[in-house]
Design a protein around this motif. Sequence first.
Motif, PDB file in Angstrom:
ATOM      1  N   THR A  87      50.874  40.885  52.774  1.00  0.00           N
ATOM      2  CA  THR A  87      49.551  40.321  52.507  1.00  0.00           C
ATOM      3  C   THR A  87      48.498  41.414  52.516  1.00  0.00           C
ATOM      4  O   THR A  87      47.631  41.473  51.631  1.00  0.00           O
ATOM      5  N   ARG A  88      48.570  42.293  53.507  1.00  0.00           N
ATOM      6  CA  ARG A  88      47.609  43.407  53.580  1.00  0.00           C
ATOM      7  C   ARG A  88      47.754  44.326  52.366  1.00  0.00           C
ATOM      8  O   ARG A  88      46.770  44.848  51.853  1.00  0.00           O
ATOM      9  N   GLY A  89      48.972  44.513  51.915  1.00  0.00           N
ATOM     10  CA  GLY A  89      49.195  45.330  50.723  1.00  0.00           C
ATOM     11  C   GLY A  89      48.551  44.702  49.493  1.00  0.00           C
ATOM     12  O   GLY A  89      47.967  45.402  48.655  1.00  0.00           O
ATOM     13  N   LEU A  90      48.650  43.366  49.374  1.00  0.00           N
ATOM     14  CA  LEU A  90      48.015  42.674  48.251  1.00  0.00           C
ATOM     15  C   LEU A  90      46.490  42.794  48.327  1.00  0.00           C
ATOM     16  O   LEU A  90      45.824  43.023  47.314  1.00  0.00           O
ATOM     17  N   VAL A  91      45.949  42.645  49.535  1.00  0.00           N
ATOM     18  CA  VAL A  91      44.498  42.760  49.707  1.00  0.00           C
ATOM     19  C   VAL A  91      44.044  44.179  49.373  1.00  0.00           C
ATOM     20  O   VAL A  91      43.009  44.377  48.724  1.00  0.00           O
ATOM     21  N   ALA A  92      44.828  45.178  49.771  1.00  0.00           N
ATOM     22  CA  ALA A  92      44.481  46.570  49.470  1.00  0.00           C
ATOM     23  C   ALA A  92      44.528  46.819  47.965  1.00  0.00           C
ATOM     24  O   ALA A  92      43.671  47.516  47.415  1.00  0.00           O
ATOM     25  N   TRP A  93      45.525  46.260  47.292  1.00  0.00           N
ATOM     26  CA  TRP A  93      45.604  46.426  45.836  1.00  0.00           C
ATOM     27  C   TRP A  93      44.400  45.782  45.156  1.00  0.00           C
ATOM     28  O   TRP A  93      43.819  46.358  44.238  1.00  0.00           O
ATOM     29  N   LEU A  94      44.034  44.582  45.604  1.00  0.00           N
ATOM     30  CA  LEU A  94      42.864  43.910  45.036  1.00  0.00           C
ATOM     31  C   LEU A  94      41.597  44.734  45.275  1.00  0.00           C
ATOM     32  O   LEU A  94      40.713  44.797  44.419  1.00  0.00           O
ATOM     33  N   ALA A  95      41.503  45.380  46.440  1.00  0.00           N
ATOM     34  CA  ALA A  95      40.345  46.227  46.739  1.00  0.00           C
ATOM     35  C   ALA A  95      40.295  47.400  45.765  1.00  0.00           C
ATOM     36  O   ALA A  95      39.210  47.808  45.337  1.00  0.00           O
ATOM     37  N   GLY A  96      41.457  47.933  45.396  1.00  0.00           N
ATOM     38  CA  GLY A  96      41.509  49.006  44.410  1.00  0.00           C
ATOM     39  C   GLY A  96      41.031  48.560  43.042  1.00  0.00           C
ATOM     40  O   GLY A  96      40.573  49.362  42.237  1.00  0.00           O
ATOM     41  N   GLU A  97      41.118  47.260  42.797  1.00  0.00           N
ATOM     42  CA  GLU A  97      40.637  46.686  41.538  1.00  0.00           C
ATOM     43  C   GLU A  97      39.162  46.298  41.616  1.00  0.00           C
ATOM     44  O   GLU A  97      38.621  45.705  40.691  1.00  0.00           O
ATOM     45  N   GLY A  98      38.527  46.563  42.769  1.00  0.00           N
ATOM     46  CA  GLY A  98      37.109  46.250  42.931  1.00  0.00           C
ATOM     47  C   GLY A  98      36.845  44.849  43.451  1.00  0.00           C
ATOM     48  O   GLY A  98      35.725  44.358  43.364  1.00  0.00           O
ATOM     49  N   ILE A  99      37.851  44.185  44.003  1.00  0.00           N
ATOM     50  CA  ILE A  99      37.702  42.823  44.510  1.00  0.00           C
ATOM     51  C   ILE A  99      37.821  42.854  46.023  1.00  0.00           C
ATOM     52  O   ILE A  99      38.819  43.340  46.566  1.00  0.00           O
ATOM     53  N   ARG A 100      36.780  42.330  46.698  1.00  0.00           N
ATOM     54  CA  ARG A 100      36.845  42.207  48.157  1.00  0.00           C
ATOM     55  C   ARG A 100      37.458  40.859  48.471  1.00  0.00           C
ATOM     56  O   ARG A 100      36.843  39.826  48.306  1.00  0.00           O
ATOM     57  N   SER A 101      38.685  40.861  48.916  1.00  0.00           N
ATOM     58  CA  SER A 101      39.433  39.630  49.124  1.00  0.00           C
ATOM     59  C   SER A 101      39.741  39.431  50.600  1.00  0.00           C
ATOM     60  O   SER A 101      39.617  40.338  51.405  1.00  0.00           O
ATOM     61  N   THR A 102      40.143  38.226  50.914  1.00  0.00           N
ATOM     62  CA  THR A 102      40.633  37.909  52.255  1.00  0.00           C
ATOM     63  C   THR A 102      42.142  37.726  52.178  1.00  0.00           C
ATOM     64  O   THR A 102      42.702  37.565  51.081  1.00  0.00           O
ATOM     65  N   ASP A 103      42.771  37.713  53.332  1.00  0.00           N
ATOM     66  CA  ASP A 103      44.216  37.467  53.356  1.00  0.00           C
ATOM     67  C   ASP A 103      44.524  36.097  52.757  1.00  0.00           C
ATOM     68  O   ASP A 103      45.482  35.934  52.002  1.00  0.00           O
ATOM     69  N   SER A 104      43.695  35.123  53.084  1.00  0.00           N
ATOM     70  CA  SER A 104      43.908  33.768  52.585  1.00  0.00           C
ATOM     71  C   SER A 104      43.871  33.721  51.059  1.00  0.00           C
ATOM     72  O   SER A 104      44.710  33.068  50.417  1.00  0.00           O
ATOM     73  N   MET A 105      42.901  34.397  50.467  1.00  0.00           N
ATOM     74  CA  MET A 105      42.805  34.391  49.001  1.00  0.00           C
ATOM     75  C   MET A 105      43.995  35.105  48.369  1.00  0.00           C
ATOM     76  O   MET A 105      44.477  34.698  47.309  1.00  0.00           O
TER      77      MET A 105
END
Length: 122
Positions: free
Chosen positions: A73-91
């Motif tokens: 989950t943290r890896g997915l959130v980190a990848w989304l952050a690299g795409e410019g999206i501030r996400s939560t674990d839930s999202m």
Amino acid sequence: MNMSSRPDNPLAALQRKSTLPAASPAPPKAEWPGVGTVSPAPVPTPEPTVAVKRRRVGEPAQFWLAEEDRKLTRGLVAWLAGEGIRSTDSMAVRASLRMAKPGAGLLETYRKAALLDGWLKQ
């Protein structure tokens, strides 16, 4: 010595008659032509707004996640952050659920996750 004869006695000072002339009433205000004959512009009153109720879509849920699941989950959130999206674990989990398709891949992944689950009896 009489206290009322003292010049600095406050009571005697109050009882003395004032020698100042009586105050005259305030002079009438000057009348200006046009003043007071025109009413001020009306202030527009805002229309009452209807409160929009935010409908909660879904309901709260609690999941047990193994350490490996949290890392994914943290890896997915980190990848989304690299795409410019501030996400939560839930999202990130919700997006992953929407992307998942039934099939052999899901079945294989389920079986691997079931091995880590302490609630399922072997």
